[in-house]
Design a protein around this motif. Sequence first.
Motif, short mmCIF file in Angstrom:
data_model
loop_
_atom_site.label_atom_id
_atom_site.label_comp_id
_atom_site.label_asym_id
_atom_site.label_seq_id
_atom_site.Cartn_x
_atom_site.Cartn_y
_atom_site.Cartn_z
N VAL A 1 0.88 -1.22 -0.14
CA VAL A 1 0.03 -0.06 0.04
C VAL A 1 1.01 1.23 -0.11
O VAL A 1 1.84 1.42 0.85
N VAL B 1 -7.64 2.68 -2.36
CA VAL B 1 -6.30 2.26 -1.92
C VAL B 1 -5.32 2.33 -3.19
O VAL B 1 -5.75 1.84 -4.08
N LEU C 1 -2.05 0.74 -4.48
CA LEU C 1 -1.18 -0.50 -4.33
C LEU C 1 0.04 -0.42 -5.52
O LEU C 1 -0.14 0.16 -6.56
#
Length: 483
Positions: free
Chosen positions: A129, A141, A143
């Motif tokens: 993350v 999020v 990634l």
Amino acid sequence: MVGTGPAGLTTAITLARHGIEVMVVERRATQSGLPRAASVSTRTMELLRSWGLEQEIRAGGVEVEWKQWVGPTLTAAGDTHLTSFPTREQSAVLSPTAPASVPQDHLEPVLLDHLRSFGIARVEMGTEVVGLDGRTDDVQVTLRDVETRETRIVHARYLVAADGARSTVRDALGIVMRGPGRLSQAVGTEFRAPLWELLGDRRYCIYAVTHPEAAGVFVPAGRGDRWVYGVEHELAQEPSPSLTKEQSARLIRLGSGRADLAPRIERIGTFTFAAQLADRWREGAAFLVGDAAHQITPRGGTGMNTAIQSAYDLGWKLAWVLRGWTGPQLLDTYEAERRPVAAHNVARSADPHGGARLAAQELPADLGGRIPHVWVRSRADAASTLDLLGPGLTMFTNGPSAAWQRAASSIPGPPLVVHDLDAITARGMGIPRGGALLARPDGAPAGWWPSGTEPAAVLRDAIRALPTPSETADRLAEGAYAR
């Protein structure tokens, strides 16, 4: 889900077992090969048993009695002391299972394989993350692939941070840890040597040696005479403790009392004892669990167990909300119920004498007020009342149960299964003739009624309220639920 340690895997498994699709990312390319925590508590083993994993978990451990041995060396005369985990004899009364001595690098692969067996869990190793946009209704999020450095954005209804003591997610959410982060430090040596031959029938969970030149602890770390030897140091000592393989081997020989012992040193590591709690465990749709929420020293063996049990609690509550069985207010009970247990275990682990507390003192924190374990006499198979708990609500009655069955089938909300117990089993659970006990998936009582109660009305009220275990205990103490 961020992290494939015990907390992350437990949360993901609990969701998957409720039919919820889950994505798990892990920065490491492979799981850890370190034995780390090796004490699996009574309640943790009950959860693993409920998933059908008990025998597979135990296959990677060693059979020990939950006692501590203390002496100058392993071959000298010493004393035996009880620990905060129940003995085999105590466990036989308390639970359908018992604590296990299993290294974490055996436990984690078993949990990961179980998670993947559901087919609705996506696990991505080597993924970290690097960005987080938390909102009240969902989470965005960013990634990044650790190897290729490529990034992408994913959206999730909820985010669970199980990414350890140095949690990236916790930092991104601006949540602070409180408490001592550097209580002391220790050097742990993982090695193999035939110590069981020296110990004979003294098969215990921990051995403390007091040799003036090699004071430390020996802990079994799995099958094949695999051990960890730990030496604790004060932070004021300079330079920072470090050992060569030759120095470690010498200390192990001194501690064992065998000058001719030839330990095979596999790994030496230094770690710091911390006893901390996060200011809060939730920010919008993001939750903290495991070491991201609480850091606990090895004293007492509660760190991993606290993480697993809290993760299970969060998992079933998230699943209930995502399945539409209850409203999102249920998620507020995650920290309300689990934080007191974590705070207790953090404080205990900070106490230099915290590891010496006995089972009678510590079992309430581990078992958490769940319903009693009683073997069900009316079943042909060996089943405990704990084995009858399901993913929804479970009602235990002591005949006649027809009215409770009808009420259960007509009440909206989570699935509700009714088990009519024989008189002896019901007596062991404190259910009078014609009465009933309602339990949550974690075994916490959600309602307890005497005979003569109108089932439909009380069930509806109980499901609507879904009191926490502490609230239930208070009501029981006040006599609100007659037994």
